[in-house]
Scaffold this active site. Sequence first.
Site, PDB file in Angstrom:
ATOM      1  N   GLU A  41       6.984   6.834   3.775  1.00 40.99           N
ATOM      2  CA  GLU A  41       8.345   7.059   4.326  1.00 40.99           C
ATOM      3  C   GLU A  41       9.290   8.106   4.019  1.00 40.99           C
ATOM      4  O   GLU A  41       8.894   8.640   2.517  1.00 40.99           O
ATOM      5  CB  GLU A  41       9.218   5.525   3.996  1.00 40.99           C
ATOM      6  CG  GLU A  41      10.805   5.384   3.751  1.00 40.99           C
ATOM      7  CD  GLU A  41      11.408   4.549   3.742  1.00 40.99           C
ATOM      8  OE1 GLU A  41      10.447   3.978   2.425  1.00 40.99           O
ATOM      9  OE2 GLU A  41      12.415   4.595   3.586  1.00 40.99           O
ATOM     10  N   LYS A 116      14.274   3.190  10.992  1.00 39.25           N
ATOM     11  CA  LYS A 116      13.654   1.838  10.280  1.00 39.25           C
ATOM     12  C   LYS A 116      15.589   0.982  10.876  1.00 39.25           C
ATOM     13  O   LYS A 116      16.810   1.750  11.144  1.00 39.25           O
ATOM     14  CB  LYS A 116      14.585   2.796   8.717  1.00 39.25           C
ATOM     15  CG  LYS A 116      14.201   1.267   7.575  1.00 39.25           C
ATOM     16  CD  LYS A 116      13.951   2.674   6.377  1.00 39.25           C
ATOM     17  CE  LYS A 116      14.108   1.412   4.988  1.00 39.25           C
ATOM     18  NZ  LYS A 116      13.452   2.096   3.936  1.00 39.25           N
ATOM     19  N   CYS A 153       8.748   0.686   5.176  1.00 33.07           N
ATOM     20  CA  CYS A 153       8.771   0.158   4.346  1.00 33.07           C
ATOM     21  C   CYS A 153      10.104  -1.589   4.092  1.00 33.07           C
ATOM     22  O   CYS A 153       9.720  -2.070   4.834  1.00 33.07           O
ATOM     23  CB  CYS A 153       9.951   1.100   3.305  1.00 33.07           C
ATOM     24  SG  CYS A 153       9.835   0.552   1.760  1.00 33.07           S
TER      25      CYS A 153
END
Lengths: 571, 571
Positions: A41, A116, A153
């Site tokens: 990330e 994300k 994540c």
Amino acid sequence: MRLALAQLNTLVGDLAGNGQSILEAARQANRNHADLLITPELSLWGYPPRDLLLQQERVEQQGAILDGLCQALAREQLHLSILIGAVEPTGDGFRPALYNAVVLVEATGWRPVARKQLLPSYDVFDERRYFRPGDEPCLLSLPNGVRIGLTICEDLWVDPSLQGGRLAGPDPVAALIAEQPDLMINLAASPFSADKPALRDALAAQAAQRLGCPVVYLNQVGGNDELVFDGASFVVDARGSKQLQLQSCGEDLQTWTLSDRLNDGSASTSASQLSPADNSDPLELLFRVLVLGVRDYTRKCGFQRALLGLSGGIDSALVAVIAAAALGAENISALLMPSPWSSQGSIDDAEALATRLGLTTSTLPIQGVMEAFDPALEPALGGAPSGVTAENLQSRIRGTLLMAVANQQGQLLLTTGNKSELAVGYCTLYGDMNGGLAVIGDLYKTSVFALCDWIDSAQASACRASFDLPHQGDLIGEEIRLKPPSAELRPDQKDSDSLPDYPLLDGLLRRMIEDRVSESTLIADGADPVLVQRIAGLLKRAEFKRRQAAPLLKVSPQAFGSGWRLPIASS
Amino acid sequence: MRLALAQLNTLVGDLAGNGQSILEAARQANRNHADLLITPELSLWGYPPRDLLLQQERVEQQGAILDGLCQALAREQLHLSILIGAVEPTGDGFRPALYNAVVLVEATGWRPVARKQLLPSYDVFDERRYFRPGDEPCLLSLPNGVRIGLTICEDLWVDPSLQGGRLAGPDPVAALIAEQPDLMINLAASPFSADKPALRDALAAQAAQRLGCPVVYLNQVGGNDELVFDGASFVVDARGSKQLQLQSCGEDLQTWTLSDRLNDGSASTSASQLSPADNSDPLELLFRVLVLGVRDYTRKCGFQRALLGLSGGIDSALVAVIAAAALGAENISALLMPSPWSSQGSIDDAEALATRLGLTTSTLPIQGVMEAFDPALEPALGGAPSGVTAENLQSRIRGTLLMAVANQQGQLLLTTGNKSELAVGYCTLYGDMNGGLAVIGDLYKTSVFALCDWIDSAQASACRASFDLPHQGDLIGEEIRLKPPSAELRPDQKDSDSLPDYPLLDGLLRRMIEDRVSESTLIADGADPVLVQRIAGLLKRAEFKRRQAAPLLKVSPQAFGSGWRLPIASS
């Protein structure tokens, strides 16, 4: 299809340098015949970039770095694609102005392929300060027909039963089920805390089973200020069984082949299950995380050498061992600063530890300076300072000596206080709290004892050897491990004069800090009401000290520092 | 319909005490025949409550406090309704678990009536850490037929052309247009910065014109740690003209009548427009904000008295004046701590200022302690400290003396450094940075000069008198205001030996800090490249100092402190 997993240790904000590391990984992956290189990330930025993300020109610089990577792939004939963690401007003029994204970089160009969706804004995380959430499942279809689900994540952290509560918002894993991906990749920057490795394993295994495909979990590694990323990336097959495990606490690059057979979720599981990570002993992992945190903070701040005060007590002994492991004993200096109230035993213990470790030491008695402060203060106090003021004064004299030596010799001063002390304020601001990094500031005193016991145990021998520490016999030593804790700021002082025994204290503090439980609940659960009120009062009143404390290495789910945001003037 | 506006100064987290203040306001509003009492955003909690919102039991306590208020209204026969800022649990188990809400409290019960839709998570604000956004316009229809649109603070900040960028999300004002409310109320907790009062006026006026109805803007007042809420609540009519103005920097309760005629947006405007706030002079307002910040931080932390070091320089002189205004000169002690490098002029200037202000002073020469440190350091340094180390040592000796006196006498130590110093690191950690509150840490040096010039001007006379300061003639004095700045840490030292002139330095710093502009842009705009690189390097390298700095009173759009979140180990 062959995947390469690059578990990188990046420098936050160094887009050019991090891009260079990614290119280096691409060269190695290419030599290993990989088709796709995966990086963590925000790998181009290092995580967390914090307010560097608000510098518009740095965001603009990102495009040039990505262009350069494309050109390098073409020039060097590297026939692979790279998934890079980067930011994507929303472009609509509203705030926040970015997505936390994944870009696909190839010789022919680059493009964003994922955003994300779940943005952590709890504990140490502030992603809503910088990012807008993506709102759709991210599926990347490669020219070879392989369909890859992409998550970033927190997007994987969707099962309240595993993790204890989850963010409101979509379930990015569920949204991928209908897409029937051949593989799911999670690009992560997940800082260590003791509970994390097992949690990540469970979440990835569950996602693999829900999706019926393998999952690649790729984490960043390295220390960035208070956060230590332990790496420990891995691949699980469609049944959730480990197929590949990268190391903890170090950079690593491994390749893994996605075979067609893996997709059916049945025949593929290797008989030999891999261990969850290199280190199954939690104390060894804790030690290695702290070593990594000290090494990276020191070096990334431009220091080669560190300094600490060595009192003969267990806290500074532990920090000395961690520092020697991180930077080499030859790069650690220790000051012994005895006062008239220091016991000969403490001085002997400190000297013996320094000798065992091979540290450079100097002994600076403080009595002369103490005696100079008394007349200096007389015009204001009408006499010499007394009580806690006199104790704090000794601590501040030592803190001033340490800073003078660190300034003159260009060392990073390491702070040696523990979490129990920081919690109740049993520490002196501008004294023993001085330093650039609080190495064990997230370890309760009882954890300090446990870690020191482990260091002196036979189980630690190989780990000690791996860090070029003396690996036979005691290192901390029984004298230090077994004596009653004392600040030695007045004659025959013991911590137990002022505080309850540490197992009792730490038990209460864990409930108050980690669980944010109130006094009334603790009392209802049977704790001594007078003690609970006293400890709660100390915890609250020490907030002003913690606000000015050095950054501390976070190793627990709830550390003091950027994930602990309480008002000072409050009820 | 008669409205009462209660501009309250709450203690963060003191739900019971704040509830009591609201009840007291309700009694007064009832005496003034008000039908509806309005209180600020999160008035039951005080703003910002920060991680106190994560304490589940505190959230549960809120219900009992609100129940108690209902019972008090019934018992005391207070025939009015109250709008209270409070939290509303989402109840679904996901995080964040709360709404930032408004509840309507009446003798018969209470209920949530509005949820904040735009949650600031920029600068000092972290609302996404605690709150979920509401997603619908909030209209409260009262039994008397009056329809009130409700918004909470940021919900009003929806015009990028006025405020320079806005949050992504709905426009809560636009959503109310179709509802044709008779009145719009904004419950706010808007901390002061120099640009804010005019902005709030403009936003409220614009909302009034869009909605065709009056707007009540009710702000909290008081200092809560680094934030100072200036109050200055007001009412505008449907054309955006001021109908009522509450005071700046103090608690206030005023009533205002909503007449039917006001709703048509034409005939109602009073001919006599009110001034934007009590204080149209920005320097006076700045002074009063700083005084409020010092007073509230000191008292809300439980101190009555404060201490500071008085060097004879302009920074400590300004802090002394602010402190005397905040707490009374009789509650301020000052230490003079001359070294061999202190000029007689500085000592004389410090003494003369203390005399003019009426402060208690003690003079503590530091030479003896300096001379004691040299031999104490000899075993480590092989000689006396030199260069910057020696300068830092003097500063740390002074910081240690100040803390010893503050500890022994129970005073709050005030830090006297300014924003320019904090920016470039021209200050000593654990030395002159010591203290519980950095009073002028958000004032560039050029602003310090400007504020001191104002204090000594005839325009400040009435303001000085209102704080019981000597109000005739110079207070700071020309000697202090006009001499070249010097830290006096070595013979004949001047700030200009190490730093560019402050107007030039502050100009560059404003661009780097307030605008987050890069070196390359500044150079392209014509600044000296060598100077720009040097200042940018200093700014970056001082991050570790700022991380351990005392909380500072924010008065600018971009202060150091909780709204400035940069990594330390970074590129």
